[in-house]
Design an enzyme around this catalytic site. Sequence first.
Site, mmCIF file in Angstrom:
data_model
loop_
_atom_site.group_PDB
_atom_site.id
_atom_site.type_symbol
_atom_site.label_atom_id
_atom_site.label_comp_id
_atom_site.label_asym_id
_atom_site.label_seq_id
_atom_site.Cartn_x
_atom_site.Cartn_y
_atom_site.Cartn_z
ATOM 1 N N ASN A 1 51.580 5.810 45.982
ATOM 2 C CA ASN A 1 50.747 6.568 45.059
ATOM 3 C C ASN A 1 49.906 7.527 45.908
ATOM 4 O O ASN A 1 50.029 7.546 47.141
ATOM 5 C CB ASN A 1 49.909 5.642 44.161
ATOM 6 C CG ASN A 1 48.882 4.824 44.925
ATOM 7 O OD1 ASN A 1 48.345 5.222 45.960
ATOM 8 N ND2 ASN A 1 48.600 3.640 44.409
ATOM 9 N N LYS B 1 53.563 9.270 43.878
ATOM 10 C CA LYS B 1 53.280 9.012 42.463
ATOM 11 C C LYS B 1 51.885 9.530 42.131
ATOM 12 O O LYS B 1 50.910 9.153 42.765
ATOM 13 C CB LYS B 1 53.401 7.520 42.167
ATOM 14 C CG LYS B 1 54.811 6.980 42.441
ATOM 15 C CD LYS B 1 54.886 5.471 42.305
ATOM 16 C CE LYS B 1 54.412 4.802 43.565
ATOM 17 N NZ LYS B 1 54.713 3.368 43.649
ATOM 18 N N LEU B 2 51.813 10.425 41.142
ATOM 19 C CA LEU B 2 50.549 11.042 40.758
ATOM 20 C C LEU B 2 49.846 10.221 39.686
ATOM 21 O O LEU B 2 50.476 9.472 38.934
ATOM 22 C CB LEU B 2 50.810 12.466 40.252
ATOM 23 C CG LEU B 2 51.533 13.386 41.242
ATOM 24 C CD1 LEU B 2 51.852 14.730 40.595
ATOM 25 C CD2 LEU B 2 50.701 13.574 42.508
ATOM 26 N N GLY C 1 53.301 11.599 36.799
ATOM 27 C CA GLY C 1 54.328 12.430 37.414
ATOM 28 C C GLY C 1 54.472 12.077 38.886
ATOM 29 O O GLY C 1 53.905 11.097 39.371
ATOM 30 N N ASP D 1 48.730 -0.012 29.413
ATOM 31 C CA ASP D 1 48.470 -0.827 30.597
ATOM 32 C C ASP D 1 49.292 -0.260 31.752
ATOM 33 O O ASP D 1 50.510 -0.138 31.641
ATOM 34 C CB ASP D 1 48.869 -2.279 30.299
ATOM 35 C CG ASP D 1 48.582 -3.243 31.432
ATOM 36 O OD1 ASP D 1 47.993 -2.837 32.454
ATOM 37 O OD2 ASP D 1 48.954 -4.428 31.288
ATOM 38 N N THR E 1 49.714 -1.673 34.639
ATOM 39 C CA THR E 1 50.242 -2.741 35.491
ATOM 40 C C THR E 1 51.763 -2.619 35.612
ATOM 41 O O THR E 1 52.462 -2.558 34.613
ATOM 42 C CB THR E 1 49.895 -4.123 34.906
ATOM 43 O OG1 THR E 1 48.492 -4.208 34.728
ATOM 44 C CG2 THR E 1 50.389 -5.242 35.805
ATOM 45 N N GLY F 1 54.027 1.402 39.034
ATOM 46 C CA GLY F 1 54.515 1.801 40.352
ATOM 47 C C GLY F 1 55.780 1.058 40.746
ATOM 48 O O GLY F 1 56.714 1.650 41.305
ATOM 49 N N ASP F 2 55.834 -0.230 40.436
ATOM 50 C CA ASP F 2 57.038 -1.008 40.727
ATOM 51 C C ASP F 2 58.208 -0.519 39.878
ATOM 52 O O ASP F 2 59.350 -0.471 40.352
ATOM 53 C CB ASP F 2 56.792 -2.493 40.473
ATOM 54 C CG ASP F 2 55.828 -3.109 41.474
ATOM 55 O OD1 ASP F 2 55.686 -2.565 42.587
ATOM 56 O OD2 ASP F 2 55.218 -4.142 41.136
ATOM 57 N N GLY G 1 51.315 -5.618 30.118
ATOM 58 C CA GLY G 1 52.051 -6.493 31.016
ATOM 59 C C GLY G 1 52.918 -5.703 31.980
ATOM 60 O O GLY G 1 52.931 -4.482 31.973
#
Length: 187
Positions: free
Chosen positions: A58, A94-95, A99, A120, A122, A125-126, A161
Amino acid sequence: NDAASEAVLTIDFEVSREAVEVALNAAGERQLRVIADGSFGQEVRPEDLARIYALAPNMMEAGVIAEMEMESDADAERAARKLHEYGVDAVWVKLSDGGCLLATDQGTTQIAAPSVEVIDKTGAGDAFTAAAAIAILEGRTPKEAAIFGVAASSLAVTTKGSQEAYPDRQEFDVMVERVLKHGDNNR
Protein backbone atom coordinates in the site's frame (compact mmCIF):
# COMPACT_ATOMS: atom_id res chain seq x y z
CA ASN A 1 5.95 -26.43 -19.95
CA ASP A 2 8.36 -25.43 -17.21
CA ALA A 3 7.43 -24.95 -13.56
CA ALA A 4 8.01 -21.19 -13.73
CA SER A 5 5.09 -20.74 -16.11
CA GLU A 6 2.79 -22.98 -14.11
CA ALA A 7 3.27 -21.62 -10.61
CA VAL A 8 4.01 -18.50 -8.62
CA LEU A 9 4.89 -18.06 -4.99
CA THR A 10 3.02 -15.41 -3.04
CA ILE A 11 4.64 -14.13 0.14
CA ASP A 12 4.37 -11.35 2.63
CA PHE A 13 6.76 -10.14 5.28
CA GLU A 14 4.52 -10.80 8.28
CA VAL A 15 6.41 -14.04 8.97
CA SER A 16 9.91 -14.58 10.33
CA ARG A 17 12.90 -13.51 8.28
CA GLU A 18 13.98 -17.15 8.20
CA ALA A 19 10.67 -18.15 6.56
CA VAL A 20 11.04 -15.35 3.98
CA GLU A 21 14.58 -16.54 3.15
CA VAL A 22 13.47 -20.16 2.80
CA ALA A 23 10.61 -19.10 0.51
CA LEU A 24 12.75 -16.82 -1.66
CA ASN A 25 15.51 -19.43 -1.95
CA ALA A 26 13.04 -22.19 -2.87
CA ALA A 27 11.43 -19.95 -5.48
CA GLY A 28 14.84 -19.13 -6.93
CA GLU A 29 15.83 -22.79 -7.13
CA ARG A 30 12.56 -23.64 -8.89
CA GLN A 31 12.59 -20.50 -11.06
CA LEU A 32 9.20 -19.43 -9.72
CA ARG A 33 8.02 -15.86 -9.98
CA VAL A 34 7.50 -14.35 -6.53
CA ILE A 35 4.56 -12.05 -5.93
CA ALA A 36 4.96 -10.26 -2.62
CA ASP A 37 2.47 -8.28 -0.62
CA GLY A 38 4.23 -5.30 0.90
CA SER A 39 2.91 -5.86 4.40
CA PHE A 40 5.45 -5.15 7.10
CA GLY A 41 7.42 -3.03 4.64
CA GLN A 42 10.13 -2.37 7.21
CA GLU A 43 11.05 -6.07 6.89
CA VAL A 44 11.68 -5.86 3.13
CA ARG A 45 15.39 -5.66 2.43
CA PRO A 46 16.84 -4.05 -0.71
CA GLU A 47 18.38 -7.40 -1.74
CA ASP A 48 14.89 -8.97 -1.63
CA LEU A 49 13.62 -6.70 -4.39
CA ALA A 50 15.73 -8.23 -7.17
CA ARG A 51 14.29 -11.64 -6.22
CA ILE A 52 10.67 -10.50 -6.45
CA TYR A 53 8.74 -10.49 -9.72
CA ALA A 54 5.90 -8.31 -8.46
CA LEU A 55 5.39 -6.27 -5.29
CA ALA A 56 2.02 -5.01 -4.02
CA PRO A 57 2.52 -2.59 -1.12
CA ASN A 58 0.00 0.00 0.00
CA MET A 59 1.16 3.62 -0.11
CA MET A 60 2.64 3.65 3.38
CA GLU A 61 4.44 0.34 2.85
CA ALA A 62 5.80 1.60 -0.48
CA GLY A 63 7.13 4.67 1.31
CA VAL A 64 8.86 2.56 3.96
CA ILE A 65 10.40 0.18 1.40
CA ALA A 66 11.49 3.00 -0.94
CA GLU A 67 12.57 5.18 2.01
CA MET A 68 10.37 8.06 0.87
CA GLU A 69 7.74 10.30 2.44
CA MET A 70 4.28 9.44 1.15
CA GLU A 71 1.70 12.20 1.05
CA SER A 72 0.13 11.97 -2.40
CA ASP A 73 -0.49 9.79 -5.43
CA ALA A 74 2.50 11.55 -7.05
CA ASP A 75 4.67 10.28 -4.18
CA ALA A 76 3.23 6.80 -4.70
CA GLU A 77 4.14 6.99 -8.37
CA ARG A 78 7.73 8.00 -7.55
CA ALA A 79 7.99 5.17 -5.02
CA ALA A 80 6.63 2.66 -7.56
CA ARG A 81 9.22 3.78 -10.11
CA LYS A 82 12.02 3.59 -7.55
CA LEU A 83 11.03 0.07 -6.46
CA HIS A 84 10.84 -1.00 -10.11
CA GLU A 85 14.35 0.39 -10.64
CA TYR A 86 15.53 -1.84 -7.75
CA GLY A 87 14.69 -4.87 -9.88
CA VAL A 88 11.00 -5.61 -9.30
CA ASP A 89 9.38 -6.30 -12.70
CA ALA A 90 5.93 -5.03 -11.68
CA VAL A 91 5.14 -2.76 -8.75
CA TRP A 92 1.49 -2.33 -7.84
CA VAL A 93 1.15 0.43 -5.21
CA LYS A 94 -2.32 0.11 -3.71
CA LEU A 95 -3.89 3.55 -3.29
CA SER A 96 -6.18 4.58 -0.45
CA ASP A 97 -9.10 5.07 -2.86
CA GLY A 98 -8.92 1.42 -4.00
CA GLY A 99 -7.02 2.07 -7.21
CA CYS A 100 -3.37 1.35 -7.85
CA LEU A 101 -0.27 2.70 -9.51
CA LEU A 102 1.60 0.25 -11.70
CA ALA A 103 5.27 0.64 -12.62
CA THR A 104 6.88 -1.61 -15.24
CA ASP A 105 9.36 -1.25 -18.09
CA GLN A 106 6.47 0.27 -20.08
CA GLY A 107 6.19 3.18 -17.62
CA THR A 108 3.57 3.92 -15.02
CA THR A 109 -0.18 3.53 -15.22
CA GLN A 110 -2.83 4.43 -12.70
CA ILE A 111 -5.75 2.02 -12.49
CA ALA A 112 -8.79 3.74 -11.01
CA ALA A 113 -11.22 1.91 -8.77
CA PRO A 114 -14.92 2.07 -9.54
CA SER A 115 -17.18 3.68 -7.00
CA VAL A 116 -18.44 1.13 -4.45
CA GLU A 117 -20.04 1.34 -1.02
CA VAL A 118 -17.23 0.63 1.44
CA ILE A 119 -18.39 -1.50 4.38
CA ASP A 120 -15.10 -2.96 5.67
CA LYS A 121 -11.57 -2.67 4.29
CA THR A 122 -10.37 -5.81 6.10
CA GLY A 123 -8.72 -8.16 3.61
CA ALA A 124 -8.83 -5.79 0.64
CA GLY A 125 -5.04 -5.80 0.26
CA ASP A 126 -4.87 -9.58 0.43
CA ALA A 127 -7.67 -9.82 -2.14
CA PHE A 128 -5.67 -7.53 -4.43
CA THR A 129 -2.51 -9.62 -4.19
CA ALA A 130 -4.33 -12.94 -4.62
CA ALA A 131 -6.25 -11.74 -7.69
CA ALA A 132 -3.10 -10.27 -9.23
CA ALA A 133 -1.32 -13.61 -8.69
CA ILE A 134 -4.20 -15.44 -10.37
CA ALA A 135 -3.95 -13.10 -13.35
CA ILE A 136 -0.22 -13.79 -13.67
CA LEU A 137 -0.90 -17.54 -13.43
CA GLU A 138 -3.45 -17.13 -16.24
CA GLY A 139 -0.71 -15.61 -18.41
CA ARG A 140 -1.97 -12.03 -18.17
CA THR A 141 0.17 -8.90 -18.22
CA PRO A 142 1.11 -6.95 -15.09
CA LYS A 143 -1.42 -4.28 -16.13
CA GLU A 144 -4.17 -6.88 -16.44
CA ALA A 145 -3.07 -8.24 -13.06
CA ALA A 146 -3.43 -4.73 -11.60
CA ILE A 147 -6.96 -4.56 -13.01
CA PHE A 148 -7.73 -7.94 -11.42
CA GLY A 149 -6.32 -6.67 -8.12
CA VAL A 150 -8.39 -3.49 -8.16
CA ALA A 151 -11.51 -5.49 -9.03
CA ALA A 152 -10.95 -7.96 -6.20
CA SER A 153 -10.22 -5.30 -3.60
CA SER A 154 -13.20 -3.24 -4.78
CA LEU A 155 -15.45 -6.23 -4.17
CA ALA A 156 -13.78 -7.18 -0.88
CA VAL A 157 -14.64 -3.83 0.75
CA THR A 158 -18.36 -4.16 0.03
CA THR A 159 -18.94 -6.84 2.69
CA LYS A 160 -17.94 -7.13 6.34
CA GLY A 161 -15.12 -9.53 7.07
CA SER A 162 -12.22 -10.85 5.08
CA GLN A 163 -12.47 -14.23 3.34
CA GLU A 164 -16.27 -14.23 3.42
CA ALA A 165 -16.15 -11.01 1.38
CA TYR A 166 -14.18 -12.55 -1.48
CA PRO A 167 -16.29 -13.00 -4.63
CA ASP A 168 -16.88 -16.00 -6.84
CA ARG A 169 -15.44 -15.88 -10.36
CA GLN A 170 -18.67 -14.67 -11.98
CA GLU A 171 -19.00 -11.69 -9.61
CA PHE A 172 -15.31 -11.04 -10.04
CA ASP A 173 -15.46 -11.02 -13.86
CA VAL A 174 -18.31 -8.47 -13.73
CA MET A 175 -16.20 -6.19 -11.51
CA VAL A 176 -13.20 -6.57 -13.84
CA GLU A 177 -15.40 -5.18 -16.62
CA ARG A 178 -16.42 -2.27 -14.35
CA VAL A 179 -12.78 -1.47 -13.66
CA LEU A 180 -11.98 -1.61 -17.39
CA LYS A 181 -14.86 0.77 -18.16
CA HIS A 182 -13.77 3.10 -15.36
CA GLY A 183 -10.57 3.70 -17.30
CA ASP A 184 -6.91 4.03 -16.59
CA ASN A 185 -4.40 6.82 -16.94
CA ASN A 186 -1.10 6.11 -18.63
CA ARG A 187 1.69 8.40 -17.48
